[in-house]
Design a protein around this motif. Structure first.
Motif, PDB file in Angstrom:
ATOM      1  N   ASP A 109      44.238  42.966  35.870  1.00 11.33           N
ATOM      2  CA  ASP A 109      43.963  41.532  35.675  1.00 11.33           C
ATOM      3  C   ASP A 109      42.456  41.328  35.804  1.00 11.33           C
ATOM      4  OD1 ASP A 109      44.606  38.790  35.272  1.00 11.33           O
ATOM      5  OD2 ASP A 109      44.470  38.440  37.430  1.00 11.33           O
ATOM      6  N   ILE A 110      41.823  40.993  34.687  1.00 13.75           N
ATOM      7  CA  ILE A 110      40.354  40.898  34.635  1.00 13.75           C
ATOM      8  C   ILE A 110      39.912  39.459  34.933  1.00 13.75           C
ATOM      9  CG2 ILE A 110      38.340  41.167  33.137  1.00 13.75           C
ATOM     10  CD1 ILE A 110      39.963  43.228  31.523  1.00 13.75           C
ATOM     11  N   GLY A 111      38.941  39.317  35.831  1.00 16.87           N
ATOM     12  CA  GLY A 111      38.519  37.976  36.255  1.00 16.87           C
ATOM     13  C   GLY A 111      39.629  37.371  37.091  1.00 16.87           C
ATOM     14  N   CYS A 112      40.131  38.170  38.030  1.00 16.61           N
ATOM     15  CA  CYS A 112      41.363  37.832  38.784  1.00 16.61           C
ATOM     16  C   CYS A 112      41.176  36.682  39.750  1.00 16.61           C
ATOM     17  CB  CYS A 112      41.852  39.058  39.548  1.00 16.61           C
ATOM     18  SG  CYS A 112      40.680  39.592  40.824  1.00 16.61           S
ATOM     19  N   GLY A 113      39.918  36.347  40.060  1.00 16.17           N
ATOM     20  CA  GLY A 113      39.661  35.229  40.955  1.00 16.17           C
ATOM     21  C   GLY A 113      40.351  35.397  42.290  1.00 16.17           C
ATOM     22  N   MET A 114      41.102  34.381  42.691  1.00 14.15           N
ATOM     23  CA  MET A 114      41.715  34.350  44.021  1.00 14.15           C
ATOM     24  C   MET A 114      43.042  35.093  44.094  1.00 14.15           C
ATOM     25  SD  MET A 114      40.877  30.413  44.804  1.00 14.15           S
ATOM     26  CE  MET A 114      39.310  29.975  45.532  1.00 14.15           C
ATOM     27  N   GLY A 115      43.409  35.771  43.020  1.00 12.96           N
ATOM     28  CA  GLY A 115      44.546  36.683  43.070  1.00 12.96           C
ATOM     29  C   GLY A 115      45.931  36.084  42.859  1.00 12.96           C
ATOM     30  N   GLN A 116      45.987  34.798  42.463  1.00 11.16           N
ATOM     31  CA  GLN A 116      47.323  34.185  42.287  1.00 11.16           C
ATOM     32  C   GLN A 116      48.123  34.913  41.210  1.00 11.16           C
ATOM     33  OE1 GLN A 116      44.473  32.397  42.392  1.00 11.16           O
ATOM     34  NE2 GLN A 116      44.726  30.562  43.627  1.00 11.16           N
ATOM     35  N   HIS A 117      47.464  35.275  40.104  1.00  9.63           N
ATOM     36  CA  HIS A 117      48.210  35.951  39.032  1.00  9.63           C
ATOM     37  C   HIS A 117      48.586  37.380  39.434  1.00  9.63           C
ATOM     38  CE1 HIS A 117      48.445  33.035  35.838  1.00  9.63           C
ATOM     39  NE2 HIS A 117      47.156  32.746  35.925  1.00  9.63           N
ATOM     40  N   ALA A 118      47.723  38.050  40.181  1.00  9.38           N
ATOM     41  CA  ALA A 118      48.055  39.411  40.640  1.00  9.38           C
ATOM     42  C   ALA A 118      49.353  39.374  41.442  1.00  9.38           C
ATOM     43  CB  ALA A 118      46.910  39.980  41.469  1.00  9.38           C
ATOM     44  N   MET A 119      49.443  38.401  42.335  1.00 10.89           N
ATOM     45  CA  MET A 119      50.677  38.249  43.146  1.00 10.89           C
ATOM     46  C   MET A 119      51.866  37.934  42.256  1.00 10.89           C
ATOM     47  SD  MET A 119      50.737  38.852  46.274  1.00 10.89           S
ATOM     48  CE  MET A 119      51.646  37.943  47.493  1.00 10.89           C
ATOM     49  N   GLN A 120      51.636  37.070  41.277  1.00  7.79           N
ATOM     50  CA  GLN A 120      52.721  36.694  40.360  1.00  7.79           C
ATOM     51  C   GLN A 120      53.243  37.938  39.635  1.00  7.79           C
ATOM     52  OE1 GLN A 120      51.355  34.521  36.939  1.00  7.79           O
ATOM     53  NE2 GLN A 120      53.423  34.126  36.190  1.00  7.79           N
ATOM     54  N   TYR A 121      52.318  38.810  39.174  1.00  8.18           N
ATOM     55  CA  TYR A 121      52.739  39.975  38.383  1.00  8.18           C
ATOM     56  C   TYR A 121      53.504  40.980  39.248  1.00  8.18           C
ATOM     57  CZ  TYR A 121      49.513  37.756  35.133  1.00  8.18           C
ATOM     58  OH  TYR A 121      48.878  36.835  34.331  1.00  8.18           O
ATOM     59  N   ILE A 149      47.162  44.534  30.186  1.00 12.76           N
ATOM     60  CA  ILE A 149      45.905  43.962  30.693  1.00 12.76           C
ATOM     61  C   ILE A 149      45.988  42.457  30.490  1.00 12.76           C
ATOM     62  CG2 ILE A 149      43.390  43.890  30.474  1.00 12.76           C
ATOM     63  CD1 ILE A 149      43.400  46.828  29.740  1.00 12.76           C
ATOM     64  N   THR A 150      45.679  41.725  31.559  1.00 16.78           N
ATOM     65  CA  THR A 150      45.760  40.263  31.509  1.00 16.78           C
ATOM     66  C   THR A 150      44.409  39.674  31.885  1.00 16.78           C
ATOM     67  OG1 THR A 150      46.474  40.262  33.809  1.00 16.78           O
ATOM     68  CG2 THR A 150      48.214  40.160  32.142  1.00 16.78           C
ATOM     69  N   SER A 151      44.215  38.437  31.512  1.00 17.37           N
ATOM     70  CA  SER A 151      43.038  37.712  31.990  1.00 17.37           C
ATOM     71  C   SER A 151      43.296  36.223  31.824  1.00 17.37           C
ATOM     72  CB  SER A 151      41.786  38.118  31.215  1.00 17.37           C
ATOM     73  OG  SER A 151      40.672  37.403  31.734  1.00 17.37           O
ATOM     74  N   SER A 152      42.988  35.462  32.855  1.00 19.18           N
ATOM     75  CA  SER A 152      43.211  34.020  32.826  1.00 19.18           C
ATOM     76  C   SER A 152      41.895  33.284  32.973  1.00 19.18           C
ATOM     77  CB  SER A 152      44.156  33.615  33.963  1.00 19.18           C
ATOM     78  OG  SER A 152      45.467  34.045  33.663  1.00 19.18           O
ATOM     79  N   LEU A 153      41.534  32.583  31.918  1.00 19.29           N
ATOM     80  CA  LEU A 153      40.393  31.665  31.929  1.00 19.29           C
ATOM     81  C   LEU A 153      39.089  32.312  32.398  1.00 19.29           C
ATOM     82  CD1 LEU A 153      42.233  28.478  33.264  1.00 19.29           C
ATOM     83  CD2 LEU A 153      41.916  29.248  30.914  1.00 19.29           C
ATOM     84  N   ALA A 154      38.857  33.537  31.976  1.00 23.67           N
ATOM     85  CA  ALA A 154      37.627  34.224  32.390  1.00 23.67           C
ATOM     86  C   ALA A 154      36.772  34.691  31.205  1.00 23.67           C
ATOM     87  CB  ALA A 154      37.979  35.421  33.272  1.00 23.67           C
ATOM     88  N   PHE A 155      37.380  34.919  30.047  1.00 23.57           N
ATOM     89  CA  PHE A 155      36.621  35.562  28.964  1.00 23.57           C
ATOM     90  C   PHE A 155      35.528  34.678  28.363  1.00 23.57           C
ATOM     91  CE2 PHE A 155      40.221  38.769  27.705  1.00 23.57           C
ATOM     92  CZ  PHE A 155      39.913  39.525  28.827  1.00 23.57           C
ATOM     93  N   ASP A 156      35.582  33.357  28.640  1.00 23.23           N
ATOM     94  CA  ASP A 156      34.470  32.554  28.099  1.00 23.23           C
ATOM     95  C   ASP A 156      33.178  32.780  28.883  1.00 23.23           C
ATOM     96  OD1 ASP A 156      36.825  31.138  29.188  1.00 23.23           O
ATOM     97  OD2 ASP A 156      35.406  29.528  29.635  1.00 23.23           O
ATOM     98  N   TYR A 157      33.217  33.615  29.919  1.00 25.39           N
ATOM     99  CA  TYR A 157      31.980  33.999  30.601  1.00 25.39           C
ATOM    100  C   TYR A 157      31.424  35.311  30.039  1.00 25.39           C
ATOM    101  CZ  TYR A 157      33.679  30.596  34.008  1.00 25.39           C
ATOM    102  OH  TYR A 157      34.158  29.459  34.616  1.00 25.39           O
TER     103      TYR A 157
END
Ligand code: SAM
Length: 247
Positions: free
Chosen positions: A49-61, A111-119
């Protein structure tokens, strides 16, 4: 290479954290339901998970049965929160910018990414890097700010409104001018990169991906009616775009 790390800025981080903690936020109300519906079966999968931030999606997966999740992010503060609040035996967090992903020597099923690729300064190069990190048949599922949204350069009002403030329509200017946008949002110079829809698609196909599904942000009507100032604009312009791609 420009690499703004705004999530390590104290006031930006505090603002993001309190927005994310509010149950009526863009991530939980708009982003997560759409990306979740687009995921492949996660059972037994090795996930990055790229640009995982605070890890909510990692936990979800992990909750969806992933064998392991590696979360990467540029921000120390976001990763510290993730390690403290969203940790599990099979989740690893690593501080890596997009441009440093080549340091990871393993391959992934999803491979996942949430709201990070615009950086990402070079979207096409990032897609090539990600393609190389997937096993054959592997999936890339991601969300990012929509090109219509990232077009905004801070020099005009995003919406034309009625005298009472109701949004009439969204405004668009300089859509064809790609590149860095520095706008006032929580901080004076919030930085992201604008690419056109064509550059986005060509970045994916140019890397070799087959696009399986594309979605755009939508908000349940009862939510946009209940929280018009927060979500009322989505009817005029989609804030986010989503893709599922296959290697
Ligand atoms: C809007 S947050 C999303 C976090 C998380 N994916 C979520 O859904 O809550 C964007 C994340 O991208 C990260 N980011 C920004 N620029 C980055 C870069 N150049 N390399 C890696 N991560 C970056 C930020 O630190 C932040 O954690």
């Amino acid at each position: 290479m420009s690499k703004q790390n705004i999530y390590d800025n104290d006031s930006f981080y505090d603002n993001f954290k309190s927005n994310r903690a509010d149950s009526i936020n863009f991530n939980d109300v708009i982003e997560t339901p759409i990306i979740t519906a687009m995921l492949p079966d996660m059972k037994g999968k090795k996930v990055l998970d790229i640009g995982c931030g605070m890890g909510q999606h990692a936990m979800q997966y992990v909750g969806l049965g992933a064998a392991s999740v590696l979360g990467t992010d540029i921000s120390e503060k976001m990763l510290a929160y993730a390690r403290e609040n969203n940790s599990a035996e099979n989740i690893t967090y690593r501080r890596l910018a997009f441009e440093e992903l080549a340091e990871i020597e393993e391959k992934f099923d999803v491979i996942t990414s949430s709201l990070a690729f615009d950086y990402a300064e070079d979207f096409g190069a990032l897609m090539k890097q990600i393609y190389g990190m997937l096993n054959d048949g592997g999936k890339l599922v991601f969300s990012m700010s929509h090109p219509i949204d990232t077009s905004y350069d801070g020099t005009y009002d995003r919406y034309t409104r009625t005298e009472t403030g109701e949004r009439l329509y969204a405004n668009l200017r300089n859509y064809a001018v790609e590149g860095v946008r520095r706008i006032k949002w929580v901080v004076d110079e919030y930085e992201l990169y604008h690419i056109t829809f064509a550059t986005l698609i060509n970045g994916l196909t140019g890397a070799g991906f087959i696009i399986e599904e594309c979605e755009e942000a939508k908000v349940p009507e009862e939510i946009s009616v209940k929280y018009p100032e927060k979500f009322g604009g989505t009817i005029h312009q989609p804030q986010f775009i989503f893709f599922r791609c296959r290697k």
